[in-house]
Design an enzyme around this catalytic site. Structure first.
Site, mmCIF file in Angstrom:
data_model
loop_
_atom_site.group_PDB
_atom_site.id
_atom_site.type_symbol
_atom_site.label_atom_id
_atom_site.label_comp_id
_atom_site.label_asym_id
_atom_site.label_seq_id
_atom_site.Cartn_x
_atom_site.Cartn_y
_atom_site.Cartn_z
ATOM 1 N N ASP A 467 37.423 43.230 38.838
ATOM 2 C CA ASP A 467 38.553 43.425 38.263
ATOM 3 C C ASP A 467 38.720 43.815 36.800
ATOM 4 O O ASP A 467 38.361 43.105 36.060
ATOM 5 C CB ASP A 467 39.758 42.513 38.386
ATOM 6 C CG ASP A 467 41.211 42.692 37.788
ATOM 7 O OD1 ASP A 467 41.307 43.927 37.278
ATOM 8 O OD2 ASP A 467 42.012 42.194 38.317
ATOM 9 N N HIS A 468 38.447 45.207 36.644
ATOM 10 C CA HIS A 468 38.298 45.499 34.949
ATOM 11 C C HIS A 468 39.373 45.031 33.898
ATOM 12 O O HIS A 468 39.245 45.127 32.892
ATOM 13 C CB HIS A 468 38.386 47.097 34.953
ATOM 14 C CG HIS A 468 37.257 47.712 34.123
ATOM 15 N ND1 HIS A 468 36.939 47.165 32.677
ATOM 16 C CD2 HIS A 468 36.289 48.512 34.322
ATOM 17 C CE1 HIS A 468 35.900 47.894 32.144
ATOM 18 N NE2 HIS A 468 35.657 48.876 33.180
ATOM 19 N N ARG A 469 40.504 44.449 34.442
ATOM 20 C CA ARG A 469 41.448 43.846 33.462
ATOM 21 C C ARG A 469 40.932 42.539 33.145
ATOM 22 O O ARG A 469 41.274 42.063 31.909
ATOM 23 C CB ARG A 469 42.823 43.636 34.258
ATOM 24 C CG ARG A 469 43.673 44.951 34.570
ATOM 25 C CD ARG A 469 44.766 44.588 35.579
ATOM 26 N NE ARG A 469 44.288 43.767 36.789
ATOM 27 C CZ ARG A 469 45.335 43.409 37.633
ATOM 28 N NH1 ARG A 469 46.533 43.757 37.491
ATOM 29 N NH2 ARG A 469 44.896 42.615 38.831
ATOM 30 N N CYS A 471 37.663 41.612 32.632
ATOM 31 C CA CYS A 471 36.414 41.669 31.707
ATOM 32 C C CYS A 471 36.066 43.174 31.620
ATOM 33 O O CYS A 471 36.417 43.906 32.500
ATOM 34 C CB CYS A 471 35.277 40.852 32.208
ATOM 35 S SG CYS A 471 34.685 41.311 33.835
#
Length: 497
Positions: A467-469, A471
């Site tokens: 999940d790019h949110r 890291c």
């Protein structure tokens, strides 16, 4: 005089609102004891045997195998209290004894608490309040068919229709709804499978006369209507395709065009049970999570050698065999200790990243019922041997359909070994609401540059979807690189053990 108690589908916990009947464990007319399992149902999370809080004689079952029922819908009715003259010759001695001893206890418990209170042990459910009806002893061998008539203005000189209970032969053993034949009077309609079949083929049940007891519409009646509709459609097609007869030729009725082959109908598979739950979760994951994937090839030759040495050990210190999946799971827990960002979830309403204190490691397991993800609790406190034993136990439960909903929820990170399917790589969808998933491809011999020379080594592809949110790529890359280093040089892992 016996009391007929209605047992409804209980709340199975975990927010589940419906279940599918997989297998009935009792028949109509059979004697059941208090808390005896009577039906096996499949929820979106697991298969569960549901015990009945009453002891007595089963007088009706509601729903055929394959029927999906909402929580609170009737499952069966039980006659509590053995009437005089009841023939129990077909019941086992233990069943007969349970009827004479347990039914009175069941009635007492029902009066005070609404049932045994153990409808589904471990899920915190209480039995719903029982509905009591009286039946004559000579009708205990007949199925209780519940019908309801919609409120409607009463006809001239007649009283308005009200709900009623009718006795019918045990053959249907299904609750029925009420329809109208040619707009005149009520008629029982089998529910729910026959109604669904009629809907799929645009059959108006109000136009059918049932061939079952008391005018009950059976599946055979709907099948006959479907065949008749198909024959009518085929006849219209032949008439439309028939060429015009020339002058002096035989009558048109004697010339018949060949029937056009019917196009195969598309198969429709309901998204329900485990398949439906997986579809909902994956759709939500792709809708809410901005995921990204990175991957790397790793030389697993040393890891395979270490595993072989572990499993070859003998003597008092030698434990059970350690699987590759268990070693990779232990590597994951070590990597998550270094990169805790990936052991987290996102609270979208509060706009906060929630870092979780412990690692509950899920692993993907393919079963006949579909893909399930059992969870190894507190994996961060276990060694490879302990993780391996728990994975083996949960896998066996998954294959037999005995996993409880609690064993399939609460994961914080998932390990997905798709190499068992003979593929090298994948971009998996994150198991919502987790933040990452590590995918492992097959380990196979490949040409590899080792110590400056070309050699054949055991190579595996590792992929991390995150999940790019929670890291950025640097953290995800660092996690994946540490996992690859432990695979290539297992001694690196010893530094953290």
């Amino acid at each position: 005089m016996p009391q007929v108690l209605e047992f409804k589908l209980p709340d199975l916990g975990e927010g589940l609102t419906e279940a599918e009947i997989v297998r009935w464990l009792v028949e109509v007319g059979e004697v059941v004891a208090i808390d005896q399992p009577v039906v096996e149902v499949e929820t979106a999370k697991a298969m569960v045997e549901v015990p009945c809080p009453y002891g007595g004689v089963v007088t009706a079952r509601f729903g055929e195998e394959g029927t999906e029922l909402p929580v609170g819908a009737p499952l069966l009715t039980v006659a509590v209290g053995a009437p005089e003259g009841l023939d129990l010759s077909g019941a086992s001695p233990s069943s007969t004894e349970s009827l004479t001893s347990d039914t009175s206890a069941s009635a007492t418990a029902t009066e005070s608490s609404g049932g045994s209170g153990n409808v589904l042990v471990g899920y915190g459910t209480g039995a719903p309040a029982a509905r009591r009806r009286r039946i004559r002893p000579d009708r205990l061998d007949r199925t209780l068919v519940r019908t309801s008539v919609p409120d409607a203005p009463a006809a001239s000189g007649t009283a308005p229709a009200t709900g009623a209970t009718h006795a019918a032969p045990a053959a249907p053993a299904t609750p029925v709804a009420v329809g109208v034949v040619n707009g005149q009077g009520p008629v029982p309609v089998v529910s729910p499978l026959v109604r669904r079949l009629a809907r799929q083929h645009d059959i108006d049940l109000r136009r059918l006369a049932g061939s079952g007891p008391d005018g009950l519409i059976l599946r055979a009646d709907v099948d006959g209507a479907i065949r008749q509709a198909e024959e009518t459609a085929a006849a219209k097609t032949r008439t439309a395709l028939a060429p015009a007869a020339p002058t002096g030729a035989a009558p048109a009725s004697a010339v018949e065009a060949p029937a056009a082959p019917a196009a195969p109908a598309a198969e429709r598979i309901p998204l329900r049970g485990v398949r439906g739950a997986v579809a909902d979760k994956l759709s939500r994951s792709r809708t809410e999570i901005p995921d990204a994937t990175c991957w790397v090839d790793a030389d697993a030759t040393e890891l395979m050698a270490v595993r072989a040495a572990m499993n070859a050990a003998t003597g008092p210190s030698a434990g059970p065999k350690v699987s590759v999946l268990a070693l990779l799971a232990r590597i994951c827990t070590a990597a998550l200790a270094r990169f805790p960002e990936l052991n987290s979830t996102v609270d979208t309403e509060a706009r906060e990243i929630v870092r979780l204190p412990g690692v509950h490691l899920g692993f993907a397991a393919q079963t006949e019922r579909g893909l399930v993800v059992p969870v190894v609790r507190d994996a961060h406190t276990r060694n490879a041997e302990s993780i391996g034993a728990e994975i083996a136990r949960l896998t066996e439960s998954a294959r037999t359909g005995k996993l409880s909903p609690a064993q399939l929820t609460g994961g914080t990170f998932t390990l997905n070994n798709y190499g068992v399917f003979g593929v090298d790589g994948s971009t998996p969808i994150i198991n919502h609401p987790e933040a990452a998933m590590l995918g492992v491809g097959r380990i196979m011999p490949k040409p590899w540059v080792h110590q400056g020379e070309l050699a054949v080594r055991q190579v595996v592809q590792l992929s991390l979807t995150f999940d790019h949110r929670v890291c950025d790529g640097g953290t995800a890359g660092g996690f994946l690189r540490y996992v690859a280093d432990c695979v290539e040089q297992p001694a690196v892992l010893l530094r953290t053990l």
